[in-house]
Design an enzyme around this catalytic site. Structure first.
Site, PDB file in Angstrom:
ATOM      1  N   GLU A 218      43.705  87.609  89.204  1.00 39.59           N
ATOM      2  CA  GLU A 218      43.541  88.024  90.603  1.00 39.59           C
ATOM      3  C   GLU A 218      44.923  88.271  91.195  1.00 39.59           C
ATOM      4  O   GLU A 218      45.855  87.487  90.987  1.00 39.59           O
ATOM      5  CB  GLU A 218      42.807  86.933  91.390  1.00 39.59           C
ATOM      6  CG  GLU A 218      42.697  87.203  92.884  1.00 39.59           C
ATOM      7  CD  GLU A 218      42.078  86.044  93.644  1.00 39.59           C
ATOM      8  OE1 GLU A 218      42.431  85.857  94.821  1.00 39.59           O
ATOM      9  OE2 GLU A 218      41.258  85.304  93.046  1.00 39.59           O
ATOM     10  N   GLU A 223      47.009  88.498 102.579  1.00 43.01           N
ATOM     11  CA  GLU A 223      46.075  87.399 102.825  1.00 43.01           C
ATOM     12  C   GLU A 223      46.648  86.478 103.889  1.00 43.01           C
ATOM     13  O   GLU A 223      47.844  86.191 103.907  1.00 43.01           O
ATOM     14  CB  GLU A 223      45.813  86.616 101.536  1.00 43.01           C
ATOM     15  CG  GLU A 223      44.803  85.492 101.678  1.00 43.01           C
ATOM     16  CD  GLU A 223      44.554  84.763 100.370  1.00 43.01           C
ATOM     17  OE1 GLU A 223      43.444  84.230 100.186  1.00 43.01           O
ATOM     18  OE2 GLU A 223      45.484  84.714  99.530  1.00 43.01           O
TER      19      GLU A 223
END
Length: 397
Positions: A218, A223
């Site tokens: 990932e 974020e």
């Protein structure tokens, strides 16, 4: 005097006689002294009295076994230091050679068809978020995704309140989209005009193989959580044997060095940008460009403000070798990039609460608790939306 004298005539020798004093008889002897050495033979040899130097401690001929053992041990230590130290220094300074690559455009997400290249994830959140991810038709009906010639919007529902039927008591409506095309490397350019923020939010722009996490890794490009005052976080999550406690060249602050998903509750190996790299400050500056280069030598992420976008990006001829220091650097020194990252889709979503935002909610300065706040305050999510220009994907030629 009885018995004191013998009748045998005395032998020739020194004369003797007796006298008496107050203590008794005393025999006196007169004449020449007795001979101590025979006059018939040679004198015994005399010891050599000349100077003899002491045995030198620096002369190996006189060293004991213990001394030799100490000397050998010291030499072994010196040899080990002489051999190991340069090796460790070289190891600590290892760094991949990010040679210049020529990139050409291979894919683009833009215009009114921006969302046509995505699948909509439907259902509850795999990360235990307090959301209902809706399909494309429902997202269109609720106006949660839409696109124009130069802008694409993805947002959280703000219409459902406590008196609605159904209400948001089991989660608020939101969207998660996953690109239909999957990638194994490349240069990705994201025009990000607005980032979502607000209490309870957990938005992300990221890469993953939805069917093979964590085996295929990932990559989190953008974020943040809740009020997003800490800036943007860029993170890798992998299976075991991917470490970032190595030499890195980046402007961001490294958070942890182990990318293994089973370490620190799947914290990953994150890098944090400055406070204005996400959230209110970033949006007020009209956003900017995020660029992520993914190649065998490593994964690097750059962030450019709206007024600092390199000319080669604008000209669609990007050259990362001219962009200077990356915001985040994940070199392949102790991480085989090719084996840890495969078949990645571009993911855009806005989660609510969940493992991350919910986990730090009590320390975020936000009111109530995360799920109650999300369920009962639809007006709190007016800033919980992504706004993009276009996404461009380049392959090395």
């Amino acid at each position: 005097m009885g018995g004191r004298y013998s009748s045998t005539p005395p032998k020739a020798g020194p004369a003797s006689f007796q006298v008496r004093d107050v203590y008794g008889d005393v025999e006196m002897v007169s004449g020449p002294p007795p001979a101590y050495y025979s006059t018939q033979g040679p004198l015994p040899p005399r010891a050599d009295m000349s100077y003899q130097p002491a045995e030198s401690r620096w002369n190996p001929r006189y060293w004991r076994k213990r001394t030799w053992a100490i000397i050998v041990a010291v030499l072994v230590v010196i040899i080990i230091i002489a051999v190991v130290t340069p090796v460790e220094v070289a190891k600590a300074n290892r760094y991949p050679n990010y040679t210049r690559l020529n990139y050409s455009l291979s894919d683009e997400y833009s215009g009114t068809g921006f969302f046509d290249k995505f699948n909509y994830f439907e259902g509850f959140d795999p990360a235990q978020g307090f959301v209902h991810y809706v399909p494309k038709e429902r997202a269109t009906q609720l106006n949660l995704t839409y696109a124009s010639a130069d802008t694409a919007i993805l947002k959280v529902d703000t219409s459902v309140g406590p008196g609605s039927n159904p209400d948001a008591s089991t989660g608020r409506f939101s969207v998660r989209v996953e690109s239909k095309t999957q990638y194994n490397d490349g240069l990705f350019i994201f025009d990000v005009k607005h980032t979502p923020f607000g209490c309870g939010t957990w938005p992300a722009l990221w890469f993953v193989d939805p069917a093979n996490w964590p085996d295929h890794g990932e990559i989190d490009v953008m974020e943040s959580v809740n009020q997003a005052t800490d800036g943007n976080q860029m993170t890798l999550h992998t299976t075991n044997q991917c470490q970032m406690n190595v030499k890195r060249i980046m402007s961001g602050s490294g958070l942890t060095g182990d990318c293994y998903n089973a370490t620190d509750n799947n914290a990953g190996c994150g890098v944090r940008g400055p406070a204005d790299s996400y959230g209110s400050s970033y949006n007020d500056a009209q956003g900017g460009i995020m660029a992520m280069e993914w190649r065998n030598e490593g994964i690097r992420v750059w962030q450019f403000g709206r007024n600092g976008v390199p000319a080669d990006i604008t000209a669609r001829n990007p050259d990362p070798s001219t962009w200077g220091t990356a915001a985040a650097d994940f070199p392949n020194t102790n991480c085989d990039i090719g084996s840890h990252f495969k078949n990645q889709s571009i993911i855009v979503n806005i989660d609510l609460c969940g493992q991350y935002a919910g986990g730090v909610y009590p320390q975020s300065g936000c009111p109530s608790n995360c799920t109650d706040y999300v369920a009962n305050n639809p007006q709190a999510f007016t800033n919980a939306f992504w706004e993009f220009g276009k996404f461009e994907v380049y392959n090395a030629s």
